[in-house]
Design a protein around this motif. Structure first.
Motif, short mmCIF file in Angstrom:
data_model
loop_
_atom_site.label_atom_id
_atom_site.label_comp_id
_atom_site.label_asym_id
_atom_site.label_seq_id
_atom_site.Cartn_x
_atom_site.Cartn_y
_atom_site.Cartn_z
N ALA A 146 -1.07 2.98 6.47
CA ALA A 146 -0.46 2.15 5.44
C ALA A 146 -1.56 1.53 4.59
O ALA A 146 -2.45 0.84 5.10
N GLU A 147 -1.52 1.79 3.30
CA GLU A 147 -2.44 1.17 2.36
C GLU A 147 -1.64 0.63 1.19
O GLU A 147 -0.77 1.32 0.65
N ARG A 148 -1.90 -0.60 0.79
CA ARG A 148 -1.17 -1.19 -0.32
C ARG A 148 -1.99 -2.33 -0.92
O ARG A 148 -2.88 -2.89 -0.27
N TRP A 149 -1.66 -2.64 -2.16
CA TRP A 149 -2.23 -3.82 -2.80
C TRP A 149 -1.17 -4.45 -3.68
O TRP A 149 -0.20 -3.79 -4.09
N GLY A 150 -1.31 -5.74 -3.91
CA GLY A 150 -0.29 -6.42 -4.68
C GLY A 150 -0.82 -7.63 -5.41
O GLY A 150 -1.90 -8.16 -5.10
N PHE A 151 -0.06 -8.06 -6.39
CA PHE A 151 -0.40 -9.24 -7.18
C PHE A 151 0.88 -10.00 -7.50
O PHE A 151 1.90 -9.39 -7.88
N LEU A 152 0.83 -11.32 -7.34
CA LEU A 152 1.92 -12.19 -7.75
C LEU A 152 1.36 -13.22 -8.72
O LEU A 152 0.41 -13.95 -8.38
N GLY A 153 1.93 -13.28 -9.91
CA GLY A 153 1.57 -14.30 -10.89
C GLY A 153 2.77 -15.19 -11.16
O GLY A 153 3.90 -14.71 -11.27
N SER A 154 2.55 -16.51 -11.23
CA SER A 154 3.65 -17.45 -11.43
C SER A 154 3.24 -18.52 -12.42
O SER A 154 2.13 -19.06 -12.34
N LEU A 155 4.13 -18.83 -13.35
CA LEU A 155 3.95 -19.92 -14.30
C LEU A 155 5.12 -20.88 -14.15
O LEU A 155 6.27 -20.47 -14.06
N GLY A 156 4.81 -22.17 -14.10
CA GLY A 156 5.84 -23.19 -13.99
C GLY A 156 5.75 -24.16 -15.15
O GLY A 156 4.67 -24.69 -15.44
N PHE A 157 6.86 -24.39 -15.84
CA PHE A 157 6.91 -25.29 -16.99
C PHE A 157 7.94 -26.39 -16.71
O PHE A 157 8.98 -26.14 -16.11
N GLY A 158 7.62 -27.59 -17.15
CA GLY A 158 8.54 -28.71 -16.97
C GLY A 158 8.70 -29.12 -15.52
O GLY A 158 9.73 -29.71 -15.16
N LEU A 159 7.71 -28.84 -14.68
CA LEU A 159 7.80 -29.15 -13.26
C LEU A 159 7.94 -30.66 -13.06
O LEU A 159 7.19 -31.45 -13.64
#
Length: 771
Positions: A252-265
């Motif tokens: 098993a080989e994998r790579w990943g990316f999660l990007g998150s932007l929060g406005f008005g928190l």
């Protein structure tokens, strides 16, 4: 099997500090309650168009977050908010059994995938997938019922079929029982809802590297940055590569990316936008054949008869390469003190290049594989599906859910009403491939891993399908007294699926098949909460599974024969009575429930192509118990147990009546516990020792009870040390080197059944830092 450093602002800091430094839970709860009360008074206008419902003050014994993941200082996952506007409150007040795999448990056990996390949930089993459909990836059954269309991320459908890495998720929730009123079609045994990591106020950053036996390498970096008073950004990156202990060729080989932007928190209007990308390059493991010994009542995997569990029956051309791109936007606005509007939107794109080689061992004649294996000690196996399935797939989907949540009074009655609209669309295209030459099979003891054939695109083997669903839902929880409430809800769905395929001999497209279904999904619960720490409930709910639901995960979602596009939906009905109790000042949660699920109009696919409405009726009933949280500020525990009594109550084939429902172990249980011994050995920081046991009784994997997998007892262990900004951990898995099976496939015939041996004993070492 790697650790995830928890990096979620204040919660991450608290999780990393020694438990003894935490303030007393009662003090923490009182401060939170006081802040909430002051904020409410400041926000409350002099007049309101609708009288505000008097909300009970938060219990000083039960600190809770009614919207997000559970509070680490509590440790009690009953205090976890659902995270969904259409399912209000927290899991303490939710009238059904909910199993939560928290971020802290993911971190401690070094769980790298969602299916690893779910193996510790009693009543959840993993399926290899439909052989002719080339299914693999995350394929679950909940209480024995197929849940391949019941996996959600933040309450929205995840359309793809792939192995989901845990790096992007805060926690994993399993809501048991039919849940169509809240989630839509399917949900016979329940749903799995993954909670994505999101941007938050406050700066936090962490990185870690894990190495281990069997070429295990994994790294994760997680950075959150507050941009201004109400805006933040977060980025999480992951790389993973491993072999599997005692399983040849599987990788098993994998790579990943999660990007998150929060406005008005932290304001009345909050918007979060998440983008997830995951790339997978796996050598799939379709397991070992199942054989039946002379005079035996049921078949067992060949590895139960001395065959090495390392034997791999696939070929080097087997592969499961996929790419997932998921964009999610969640908007919540408090229109006024009594009305909140939420809008959740998802776009998802999924592509896959897949080839498989499932092996089988025919039985029934003196010269067949099964009989020769037991008479001579070895035999030549065969390959199913003409050598296996190979195809390229491109899918995409869109979903939007708009929800209104209103809290108001009518006279002396307090209401919590929810109403909304759900729309989704899915599209799927497949290009089949053909084998030039034939695959040579070896013997059970000596598999042939050579390649003497080629795989080419076959333009005469194409499939395309799409589906659209419109739904309206509404519910209202009414408090007749401060302690007693009724919760009623209903959902109406209109689902249309279209499917077309080419004739492989000519490449001509066959006429399009269309399945149109409309159905209602009601629910009703009575809930009694004599104190904030106690909940008692009785619930009834239904769900439906229409033909053509599995657009992206089924090779022939509507079948290929006339009349299959007009099948009535499968119908499911659930009854549950239960209790939930928070103990020790809210630190420890106890849950218990008795339930029954009846399923009728069951579908099955005898050959992987034709879909048949068998008329089969199934019943699964039983008891589930759970205990989790902090026994002391140094001792944590998570225990779950389930007893299932399953039965096929009706079938066109009378010989099946009275048999067990497949993939339902009668007894299953798990325990995970840790203890901080730092003060005992006089070292600073947190020194955890812990371990766990997961048990599952043997279970049948076919309705005719022709095959089964044996019981399993799996032992894992942990030693970790945290001091200042650093964390070091050693995890051991399957410490007794138990031979057991982590997934199975029933097959169109008894001889086509398979089971996948789980990895043997393995270890990982993790080093992490916060910066």
């Amino acid at each position: 099997m790697a650790s995830i450093v928890l990096a979620t602002g204040a919660s991450a800091q608290q999780a990393a500090e020694p438990a003894a430094e935490l303030p007393p839970l009662e003090v923490t709860a009182k401060k939170a309650a006081k802040k909430k009360t002051v904020a409410k008074k400041a926000a409350q206008p002099a007049t309101s168009p609708v009288p505000m419902a008097p909300e009970p003050e938060p219990s000083t014994a039960s600190p809770q977050d009614t919207t997000g993941a559970f509070t680490p200082e509590s440790g009690n996952t009953l205090q976890s908010g659902t995270g969904l506007g259409r399912l209000q409150g927290n899991y303490q007040s939710t009238p059904q059994i909910v199993n939560v795999i928290s971020q802290e448990r993911i971190r401690e056990q070094n769980l790298t995938t969602v299916d690893q996390a779910l193996r510790a949930v009693p009543g959840v089993t993993v399926s290899i997938g439909e052989g002719n459909g080339g299914m693999n990836g995350d394929q679950f059954r909940i209480r024995g019922f197929d849940a391949k269309g019941d996996l959600y991320v933040d309450g929205l459908r995840d359309f793809g079929v792939y192995v989901r890495d845990s790096f992007a998720y805060e926690q994993v929730d399993v809501l048991k029982g039919p849940t169509s009123e809240s989630f839509g079609m399917g949900t016979t045994g329940g749903v799995v809802n993954l909670r994505q990591k999101t941007a938050h106020l406050g700066d936090a950053a962490s990185a870690e590297v894990t190495v281990g036996t069997d070429s295990f390498v994994r790294s994760i970096i997680d950075v959150n940055k507050q941009i201004n008073e109400t805006t933040a950004a977060r980025a999480v990156g992951m790389y993973h590569d491993q072999d599997f202990a005692d399983r040849d060729h599987s990788t098993a080989e994998r790579w990943g990316f999660l990007g998150s932007l929060g406005f008005g928190l932290g304001t009345d209007t909050e918007l979060t936008i998440n983008y997830l990308h995951q790339n997978n390059d796996h050598m799939p493991d379709f397991g070992v054949p199942v054989v039946i010994a002379p005079g035996a009542a049921a078949g067992l995997p060949v590895t139960e008869f001395g065959v090495p569990r390392s034997n791999y029956y696939g070929k080097p051309t087997d592969k499961d390469e996929s790419t997932v791109d998921m964009l999610t936007a969640r908007l919540s606005t408090n229109v006024n003190p009594w009305l909140t509007i939420q809008n959740d939107t998802r776009f998802e794109f999924f592509d896959r290049d897949f080839s498989s080689t499932p092996a089988s061992c025919a039985r029934g004649t003196p010269t067949s594989c099964n009989e020769l294996f037991f008479s001579t000690g070895d035999a030549t196996y065969a390959f199913g599906g003409g050598g296996g399935v190979s195809y390229e797939q491109e899918s995409w989907g869109f979903q939007n859910i708009t929800t209104a949540i209103a809290k108001f009074n009518t006279g002396f009655l307090r209401h919590e009403a929810v109403a909304g609209f759900d729309f989704f669309y899915q599209d799927d295209e497949r290009l089949g491939k053909s084998y030039v030459g034939s695959k040579d099979a070896g013997t059970i003891l000596n598999p042939d891993y050579s390649v003497d054939y080629s795989i080419v695109d076959n333009p005469n083997n194409q499939k395309k399908s799409d589906a659209v669903n419109y739904a309206f839902f509404a519910s209202d929880r009414v408090w007749l007294t401060p302690e007693f409430s009724l919760l009623g809800g209903i959902r109406w769905d209109s689902y249309t699926a279209n499917y077309s395929y080419t004739t492989t001999s000519t490449g001509a497209w066959n006429p399009e098949l269309t399945s149109e279904t409309e159905f209602w999904s009601p629910k009703l619960s009575a809930i009694w909460e004599p104190t904030k720490a106690q909940t008692y409930y009785v619930s009834w709910a239904t769900s439906a599974t229409p033909a053509g639901q599995f657009i992206t995960s089924g090779v022939n979602p509507i079948g290929t024969s006339p009349g299959q596009d007009n099948l009535e939906p499968e119908e499911n009905e659930s009854y549950e009575i239960g209790a939930k109790y928070s103990l020790l000042g809210g630190r420890l949660g106890l849950s218990a429930a008795a339930f029954r699920v009846d399923k009728s109009n069951a579908y099955y696919s005898p050959d992987g192509v034709t879909i048949v409405q068998s008329g089969e009726e199934q019943r699964v009933q039983g008891v589930e118990l759970g205990l989790n949280g902090l026994i002391t500020d140094k001792w944590t525990v998570a225990i779950a147990y389930a007893y299932f009594d399953s039965e096929i109550t009706y079938a066109n084939d009378a010989s099946l009546i009275g048999n067990h429902v497949p993939n339902v172990p009668e007894n299953s249980a798990s325990i995970w516990t840790t203890y901080d011994i730092a003060s005992l050995v006089n070292v600073p920081g947190k020194l955890l020792v812990g371990g766990g046991v997961t048990y599952a009784q043997d279970m049948y994997i076919r309705s005719d009870e022709a095959n089964k997998v044996p019981e399993s007892v799996v032992v894992d262990g942990l030693i970790s040390y945290e001091v200042d900004r650093y964390r070091f951990a050693v995890n051991g898995y399957n410490l007794t080197d138990e031979l057991y099976y982590d997934s199975s496939f029933q097959g169109s015939t008894a001889s086509a059944s398979r089971a996948t041996p789980a990895p043997g004993r393995s270890f990982t070492f993790t080093a992490g830092i916060k910066f």
